[in-house]
Design an enzyme around this catalytic site. Structure first.
Site, PDB file in Angstrom:
ATOM      1  N   GLY A 279       0.777  -1.232   0.000  1.00  0.00           N
ATOM      2  CA  GLY A 279       0.000   0.000   0.000  1.00  0.00           C
ATOM      3  C   GLY A 279       0.806   1.278   0.000  1.00  0.00           C
ATOM      4  N   PRO A 322       4.874  -4.697  -1.003  1.00  0.00           N
ATOM      5  CG  PRO A 322       7.032  -3.859  -1.348  1.00  0.00           C
ATOM      6  CD  PRO A 322       6.262  -4.872  -0.545  1.00  0.00           C
ATOM      7  N   GLY A 323       3.589  -3.428  -4.039  1.00  0.00           N
ATOM      8  CA  GLY A 323       3.417  -3.672  -5.473  1.00  0.00           C
ATOM      9  C   GLY A 323       3.697  -2.383  -6.222  1.00  0.00           C
ATOM     10  NE  ARG A 324      -0.558   2.379  -5.656  1.00  0.00           N
ATOM     11  CZ  ARG A 324      -1.735   2.358  -6.277  1.00  0.00           C
ATOM     12  NH1 ARG A 324      -1.861   2.959  -7.435  1.00  0.00           N
ATOM     13  NH2 ARG A 324      -2.779   1.768  -5.736  1.00  0.00           N
ATOM     14  CE1 TYR A 365      -9.737   1.530  -8.261  1.00  0.00           C
ATOM     15  CE2 TYR A 365      -7.949   1.753  -9.831  1.00  0.00           C
ATOM     16  CZ  TYR A 365      -8.777   0.959  -9.073  1.00  0.00           C
ATOM     17  OH  TYR A 365      -8.628  -0.404  -9.110  1.00  0.00           O
ATOM     18  CB  CYS A 392     -16.818   4.640 -28.747  1.00  0.00           C
ATOM     19  SG  CYS A 392     -16.290   4.861 -30.428  1.00  0.00           S
ATOM     20  CD  GLU A 393     -16.994   4.516 -21.470  1.00  0.00           C
ATOM     21  OE1 GLU A 393     -17.112   3.464 -22.133  1.00  0.00           O
ATOM     22  OE2 GLU A 393     -16.964   4.536 -20.250  1.00  0.00           O
ATOM     23  CE1 TYR A 422      -2.601  -3.479  -8.250  1.00  0.00           C
ATOM     24  CE2 TYR A 422      -1.463  -1.474  -7.566  1.00  0.00           C
ATOM     25  CZ  TYR A 422      -1.846  -2.777  -7.321  1.00  0.00           C
ATOM     26  OH  TYR A 422      -1.472  -3.385  -6.145  1.00  0.00           O
TER      27      TYR A 422
HETATM   28  N1  LLP Z   1      -1.035  -7.052  -0.464  1.00  0.00           N
HETATM   29  C1  LLP Z   1      -2.350  -7.264  -0.601  1.00  0.00           C
HETATM   30  C2  LLP Z   1      -2.979  -8.279   0.223  1.00  0.00           C
HETATM   31  C3  LLP Z   1      -3.093  -6.514  -1.515  1.00  0.00           C
HETATM   32  O1  LLP Z   1      -4.392  -6.734  -1.626  1.00  0.00           O
HETATM   33  C4  LLP Z   1      -2.451  -5.527  -2.306  1.00  0.00           C
HETATM   34  C5  LLP Z   1      -3.190  -4.730  -3.258  1.00  0.00           C
HETATM   35  C6  LLP Z   1      -1.066  -5.353  -2.138  1.00  0.00           C
HETATM   36  C7  LLP Z   1      -0.384  -6.122  -1.207  1.00  0.00           C
HETATM   37  C8  LLP Z   1      -0.267  -4.365  -2.941  1.00  0.00           C
HETATM   38  O2  LLP Z   1      -0.675  -3.065  -2.747  1.00  0.00           O
HETATM   39  P1  LLP Z   1       0.228  -1.874  -3.353  1.00  0.00           P
HETATM   40  O3  LLP Z   1       1.548  -1.876  -2.640  1.00  0.00           O
HETATM   41  O4  LLP Z   1       0.407  -2.155  -4.801  1.00  0.00           O
HETATM   42  O5  LLP Z   1      -0.570  -0.651  -3.118  1.00  0.00           O
HETATM   43  N2  LLP Z   1      -6.154  -1.504  -8.643  1.00  0.00           N
HETATM   44  C9  LLP Z   1      -5.933  -0.529  -7.597  1.00  0.00           C
HETATM   45  C10 LLP Z   1      -5.095  -1.102  -6.486  1.00  0.00           C
HETATM   46  C11 LLP Z   1      -5.674  -2.351  -5.901  1.00  0.00           C
HETATM   47  C12 LLP Z   1      -4.780  -2.930  -4.839  1.00  0.00           C
HETATM   48  C13 LLP Z   1      -5.239  -4.271  -4.456  1.00  0.00           C
HETATM   49  N3  LLP Z   1      -4.434  -4.887  -3.481  1.00  0.00           N
HETATM   50  C14 LLP Z   1      -5.274   0.703  -8.194  1.00  0.00           C
HETATM   51  O6  LLP Z   1      -5.055   0.741  -9.391  1.00  0.00           O
HETATM   52  O7  LLP Z   1      -4.999   1.665  -7.472  1.00  0.00           O
END
Ligand code: LLP
Length: 464
Positions: A279, A322-324, A365, A392-393, A422
């Site tokens: 997150g 961390p993903g994002r 979002y 088309c939107e 994402y």
């Molecule tokens: N761990 C869990 C259990 C999660 O559900 C998520 C994200 C992460 C880690 C990674 O979160 P990050 O570090 O990437 O924020 N599609 C949305 C974000 C959905 C996130 C879902 N879960 C967007 O584009 O903002």
């Protein structure tokens, strides 16, 4: 343009732009937090990344294309590993997953979180060691769970009683003892403070703490311990995404460690691991000011250590996901401008050759992005623009508000930073638009790591 004229123009543009967006003093400037580390402008003004000019990338690979700065991605992995000493860092594959990225994060010493059979298949196909994979999801199928067990996945984050039933049955059949973490819904909403936390029951993920005695989360842990089929490795919480403020993690850690203390007091068990999820926020515009991983790591470790001391708990082995923050800033999307339409007195609509099919985040979002003219520098003044796609939107918006050079014209290349997370992973074929490729750049070379979808790919699924 004379200074007073420029001032008047800026004041006028400023009125139509959102309050936070200021006309830039230099339309060619690249703001460091938004761009991958190797991004810059060559002497000819062309944006380059990984030593490759984007004009070359467009000629070789076409547009739109996602461009991944491999060195930048590796640096972000290293910053998390170094900034969270003694903590297991699991990259959240949902942000963006392909085999090349799996290999990179594995080489950099990270683990990998997956949340579907498809993500698991990609991880395994890329050779990710299964014991470094965590499997998430609120509705994993029996087949997915069986596959995870057969592959030897290192940890499964259990999310419901039905799943514990399924997993217990599968583990018994196989005579294996999978390591599980109980996903705890701590009732903290992303971006917010404790005072405005969400209701526990209004949430599809995890086990609630509500109910005074540790809620269904306590019951789930107690049941796993009583059955003895699954190994209770720890507790897990994830409070949301794009978070800048550590107060949410603080509340979450306090609550989940409260459950840890209850498990010790009632069942004489302290599960060894604690996963605080992902997150961590990134910069999409000048408004975002993310903390470096080392600072986040320090804050999180202090929070956990303080709370453990207060509760007289052993500090569990921590994990984050961390993903994002790992992949988001490492990529940008390269588009070609098709039309520039001045909607009198309001703004210019700049249409590019992609749109909501390659970046749904703006429409979904209301996410804010930035953009820059990438194929040349410009000496023109700024114009208030909206970058839109070809779908088309009317809601097909990529960048809602940005100042771009007033001489922007069809054929120019435009780059949108911060699209690593994402965007490709949420891309669609809306309007039968094939999904763009992902092109990795490093050391003056580019290579396609996910190829462009073709109309033939789309037609291949359409079996009549
Ligand atoms: N761990 C869990 C259990 C999660 O559900 C998520 C994200 C992460 C880690 C990674 O979160 P990050 O570090 O990437 O924020 N599609 C949305 C974000 C959905 C996130 C879902 N879960 C967007 O584009 O903002």
């Amino acid at each position: 343009m004379r200074a007073h004229e420029a001032g008047a123009l800026h004041a006028d543009l400023g009125r139509r732009a959102p309050a936070w967006l200021r006309p830039p003093t230099d339309v060619n400037a690249l703001l460091p937090p938004l761009w991958p580390a190797t991004a810059g402008r060559g002497g000819d003004g062309v944006l380059t990344a990984g030593g490759v000019p984007v004009t070359e990338l467009a000629a070789a690979h076409g547009t739109p294309a996602y461009v991944l700065d491999e060195a930048d991605l590796r640096t972000r992995c290293r910053e998390f590993v170094a900034g969270f000493p003694g903590v297991d860092v699991f990259y959240a594959g949902k942000a963006f997953l392909c085999k090349a990225v799996v290999r990179i994060i594995a080489e950099e010493g990270l683990g990998l979180d997956v949340c579907t059979g498809g993500e698991l298949a990609t991880a395994l196909a890329a050779g990710m060691p299964p014991d470094r994979i965590g499997f998430h999801g609120n509705n994993k199928s029996t087949a997915e769970l069986a596959r995870a067990l057969d592959a030897g996945v290192g940890r499964i984050i259990v999310d419901s009683s039905a799943e514990i039933d399924r997993l217990t049955g599968l583990a018994r059949q196989r005579g294996v003892r999978p390591r599980v973490l109980v996903r705890v819904t701590v009732g903290v909403e992303a971006h917010t403070h404790e005072y405005i936390a969400t209701a526990h029951e209004d949430q599809k993920f995890g086990f609630s703490l509500a109910g005074g005695t540790g809620g269904s989360a306590f019951d789930a842990a107690a049941r796993i311990l009583a059955d003895g089929v699954l190994e209770l490795a720890g507790l897990h919480s994830h409070i949301g995404s794009q978070i800048f403020d550590s107060s949410g993690f603080e509340v979450s850690a306090r609550r989940v460690l409260g459950l840890q203390a209850r498990l010790r007091d009632t069942l004489r068990v302290e599960p060894p691991e604690l996963d605080l999820g992902g997150g961590f926020g990134i910069a999409y515009t000048t408004q975002d000011d993310p903390a470096p991983p080392a600072e986040l790591g320090k804050q999180l470790l202090t929070i956990v250590e303080d709370e453990c001391r207060a509760l007289r708990l052993a500090v569990p082995r921590l994990a984050v996901e961390p993903g994002r923050a790992i992949v988001g800033p490492a990529m940008f999307t390269l588009y070609r401008v098709g039309t520039v339409k001045d909607v009198d007195g309001i703004r210019s609509y700049v249409s590019v050759d992609g749109g909501m099919s390659d970046n749904i985040r703006t429409a979904l979002y209301d996410a804010a992005y930035s953009a820059t003219l990438a194929s040349r520098a410009s000496s023109a003044g700024p114009m208030l623009a909206r970058v839109v796609g070809k779908h088309c939107e009317a809601g097909d918006i990529v960048v809602a508000d940005e100042f771009l050079p007033a001489d922007l014209r069809p054929g120019d290349l435009l780059a949108v930073p911060g699209t690593g997370a994402y965007c490709r992973s949420m891309a669609s074929n809306y309007n039968h638009v094939p999904r763009p490729p992902v092109v990795a750049v490093a050391g003056g070379r580019s290579r396609v790591i996910v190829r462009r979808e073709t109309e033939a790919d789309l037609l291949a699924l359409d079996v009549g």
